[in-house]
Design a protein around this motif. Structure first.
Motif, short mmCIF file in Angstrom:
data_model
loop_
_atom_site.label_atom_id
_atom_site.label_comp_id
_atom_site.label_asym_id
_atom_site.label_seq_id
_atom_site.Cartn_x
_atom_site.Cartn_y
_atom_site.Cartn_z
N THR A 34 -12.06 11.59 -42.12
CA THR A 34 -10.66 11.44 -42.53
C THR A 34 -10.58 10.18 -43.39
O THR A 34 -11.46 9.32 -43.34
N ARG A 36 -8.32 6.94 -45.22
CA ARG A 36 -7.18 6.02 -45.24
C ARG A 36 -7.17 5.33 -46.58
O ARG A 36 -8.22 5.05 -47.17
N TRP A 37 -5.96 5.03 -47.05
CA TRP A 37 -5.80 4.31 -48.31
C TRP A 37 -5.26 2.92 -48.03
O TRP A 37 -4.46 2.72 -47.11
N TYR A 38 -5.71 1.97 -48.84
CA TYR A 38 -5.24 0.59 -48.75
C TYR A 38 -4.69 0.17 -50.10
O TYR A 38 -5.23 0.53 -51.14
N VAL A 43 -3.28 -1.33 -45.15
CA VAL A 43 -3.38 0.12 -44.99
C VAL A 43 -2.02 0.77 -45.27
O VAL A 43 -0.99 0.25 -44.89
N PRO A 45 0.71 3.37 -44.51
CA PRO A 45 1.09 4.23 -43.38
C PRO A 45 1.29 5.67 -43.87
O PRO A 45 1.56 5.91 -45.05
N GLN A 46 1.14 6.61 -42.94
CA GLN A 46 1.34 8.02 -43.27
C GLN A 46 2.74 8.23 -43.88
O GLN A 46 2.90 8.97 -44.84
N LEU A 61 0.59 11.45 -48.21
CA LEU A 61 -0.77 11.04 -47.92
C LEU A 61 -1.39 12.08 -47.02
O LEU A 61 -0.83 12.41 -45.98
N PRO A 63 -4.64 12.70 -44.84
CA PRO A 63 -5.88 12.08 -44.34
C PRO A 63 -7.07 13.03 -44.38
O PRO A 63 -8.21 12.59 -44.40
N CYS A 83 -10.02 3.24 -50.75
CA CYS A 83 -9.92 4.16 -49.63
C CYS A 83 -11.05 3.91 -48.65
O CYS A 83 -12.01 3.20 -48.96
N GLU A 84 -10.91 4.49 -47.49
CA GLU A 84 -11.89 4.31 -46.42
C GLU A 84 -12.13 5.67 -45.76
O GLU A 84 -11.16 6.40 -45.49
N LYS A 94 -15.94 1.83 -46.99
CA LYS A 94 -14.89 1.57 -47.97
C LYS A 94 -15.37 1.87 -49.39
O LYS A 94 -16.54 1.66 -49.72
#
Length: 102
Positions: A34, A36-38, A43, A45-46, A61, A63, A83-84, A94
């Protein structure tokens, strides 16, 4: 299999009021990771409305696919994005950081 380093596709510039799609992809992880974006190290949030930092942003977003879609792009969306990828095997990986100018 732990995820490898993900690849972030970030447009270098986006027109305010238009749609911008940022993508994160990773091909090694099993189960599929999955994402995640920073933005600027924070980070995303959804739901942007859930966070005082991002409540002026309008994005969706996913995931599972790693897609971050700004619709519409706002002036406050300028920043450094990465992203991660994580899948509970090994440590999260990352991507490189890319700047998007609105």
């Amino acid at each position: 299999v732990p995820p490898g380093k993900p690849l972030a596709h970030v447009p270098s510039s986006a027109t305010i009021g238009s749609r911008a799609v940022l993508r994160c992809s990773e091909g090694q992880g099993s189960p599929p990771p999955t994402f995640r974006w920073y933005k600027d190290g924070t980070v995303l949030p959804q739901d942007p409305k859930s966070s005082p930092t991002f409540r002026n942003s309008s994005y969706s977003l996913d995931p599972q696919t790693g897609e971050l879609i700004f619709e519409p792009v706002g002036g406050s969306d300028t920043g450094d994005y990465h992203c991660e990828a994580s899948n509970n095997v090994g440590s999260p990986q990352k991507s490189d950081v890319f700047r998007m100018e609105a």
